[in-house]
Design an enzyme around this catalytic site. Structure first.
Site, PDB file in Angstrom:
ATOM      1  N   ARG A 233       0.892  -1.174   0.165  1.00 44.17           N
ATOM      2  CA  ARG A 233       0.051  -0.046  -0.012  1.00 44.17           C
ATOM      3  C   ARG A 233       0.997   1.247  -0.081  1.00 44.17           C
ATOM      4  O   ARG A 233       1.833   1.301   0.593  1.00 44.17           O
ATOM      5  CB  ARG A 233      -0.925   0.018   1.209  1.00 44.17           C
ATOM      6  CG  ARG A 233      -2.150  -1.029   0.959  1.00 44.17           C
ATOM      7  CD  ARG A 233      -3.096  -0.518   0.064  1.00 44.17           C
ATOM      8  NE  ARG A 233      -4.263  -1.535  -0.245  1.00 44.17           N
ATOM      9  CZ  ARG A 233      -3.924  -2.607  -1.179  1.00 44.17           C
ATOM     10  NH1 ARG A 233      -2.961  -2.903  -1.803  1.00 44.17           N
ATOM     11  NH2 ARG A 233      -5.183  -3.214  -1.324  1.00 44.17           N
ATOM     12  N   GLU A 262      -3.041   7.601  -5.783  1.00 42.46           N
ATOM     13  CA  GLU A 262      -3.148   6.648  -7.043  1.00 42.46           C
ATOM     14  C   GLU A 262      -3.955   7.290  -8.058  1.00 42.46           C
ATOM     15  O   GLU A 262      -4.412   6.685  -9.016  1.00 42.46           O
ATOM     16  CB  GLU A 262      -3.337   5.153  -6.725  1.00 42.46           C
ATOM     17  CG  GLU A 262      -2.219   4.646  -6.022  1.00 42.46           C
ATOM     18  CD  GLU A 262      -2.275   2.930  -5.693  1.00 42.46           C
ATOM     19  OE1 GLU A 262      -3.162   2.699  -6.015  1.00 42.46           O
ATOM     20  OE2 GLU A 262      -1.309   2.345  -5.389  1.00 42.46           O
ATOM     21  N   HIS A 289       0.121  -0.026  -9.893  1.00 39.02           N
ATOM     22  CA  HIS A 289      -0.841  -0.852  -9.018  1.00 39.02           C
ATOM     23  C   HIS A 289      -1.233  -1.861  -9.859  1.00 39.02           C
ATOM     24  O   HIS A 289      -2.430  -2.313  -9.686  1.00 39.02           O
ATOM     25  CB  HIS A 289      -1.849  -0.096  -8.357  1.00 39.02           C
ATOM     26  CG  HIS A 289      -2.138  -1.097  -7.158  1.00 39.02           C
ATOM     27  ND1 HIS A 289      -2.822  -0.196  -5.914  1.00 39.02           N
ATOM     28  CD2 HIS A 289      -2.142  -1.875  -6.720  1.00 39.02           C
ATOM     29  CE1 HIS A 289      -3.084  -1.090  -5.023  1.00 39.02           C
ATOM     30  NE2 HIS A 289      -2.904  -2.177  -5.712  1.00 39.02           N
TER      31      HIS A 289
END
Length: 315
Positions: A233, A262, A289
């Protein structure tokens, strides 16, 4: 019918078919907006989500019939677990489904960094043939520190065995977890891992305890010249501190699949500045990601949701 289920993200059709076979009416809308989710909540028995659809306490208030939440992937920070517990809502996640995908992805990032593949690819496309400048470093024989030895940490360790790496593992909430991994040494203190590892990889959930854990003190505790990997994370890492240690040479490089923010469209000035600084560094490998984002993991995650739902309904 067991009620309606909203699937709010892209899934393999196996999950849709499986839920229908189990008696659910499936609403499949992977591009659904939160306002639409709120309107549907009153009808739902279950909801299948990913990071773009957090289920907080406020949303749960709209769902009196909600009996379960299934998270595609591992991170439960997008779900208010305390509120779910109060309301008797079961929570399913699927870390088993994409653990190998994450492990393979970060191994690929690491090999690309150590062998200057990103830089040399860019240079050769510009007509530059710079061999000595791009002499690589072998992963074999290096000491790798794994912080958090859950599904992804263990999967990464298994891949490293073939490289004859020395693996140091630290997991605050486990004991005797490396007994079946003859090449992994279980460490009692995280600082021991950081100070001895050539490569440090995080495999942790985002909690109040881990939020910004990788700060200035953390990085200064790392061995000088080490490589840092984060596929867990983004908000576990203090980006400014990471940049400082990359810039000073204390860290040799970094592989990052996750970031503090993000959503580039929502960057504030400091976030935009930090992201640009990262993107300009040759000793950093970045991806959006997608570490657990493979064709195979999509299938595995779908099956894992169904398997866990079957266990849930039988209990």
């Amino acid at each position: 019918m067991k009620g309606k289920v909203l699937i709010a993200d892209q899934v393999n059709k196996l999950l849709i078919k499986g839920l229908e076979e189990r008696g659910y009416e499936v609403i499949y809308n992977p591009s659904i907006e939160m306002k639409e989710v709120e309107k549907l909540m009153a009808e739902l028995s279950g909801i299948v989500i990913n990071t773009r659809t957090p289920v907080r306490a406020e949303l749960m208030k709209f769902g009196p019939r909600l009996r379960w939440i299934a998270r595609l992937g591992s991170g439960l920070d997008i779900i208010d677990l305390e509120e779910a517990g109060k309301r008797g809502i079961a929570v399913i996640n699927t870390p088993e489904g994409n653990a190998l995908a994450v492990a393979e992805h970060i191994l690929g990032m690491l090999l690309a960094l150590l062998n200057n593949l990103i830089v040399s690819d860019r240079e050769i496309r510009q007509g530059l043939w710079l061999r000595e400048k791009n002499r690589g470093v072998e992963l074999s024989g290096k000491t790798v520190g794994i912080i958090g030895f859950g599904n992804t940490g263990a999967a990464f360790a298994r891949l490293l065995e073939g490289f004859e790496c020395r693996v140091l593992a630290y997991d605050k909430y486990k004991q005797h977890y490396t007994e079946s991994y003859r090449f992994v040494r279980e460490m009692s203190e995280m600082e021991e891992v950081l100070s001895n590892a050539d490569i440090v990889s995080l495999h942790l959930p985002l909690t109040e305890e881990t939020r910004y854990m990788a700060d200035r003190v953390f990085f200064r505790s790392c061995k000088k010249g080490s490589v840092f990997i984060n596929s867990s994370r983004g908000k576990i890492v203090h980006t400014k501190s990471l940049l400082e240690n990359l810039g000073s040479g204390w860290l040799k490089g970094a592989c990052l699949d996750v970031f503090e923010n993000e959503k580039p469209d929502s960057f504030n000035d400091s976030e935009r500045e930090e992201f640009m600084a990262l993107s300009l560094l040759d000793n950093v490998v970045l991806s959006p990601h997608i570490a657990g984002w493979t064709v195979e993991s999509k299938i595995k995650i779908a099956q894992t949701v169904l398997d866990k739902l079957d266990i849930l309904t039988k209990s």
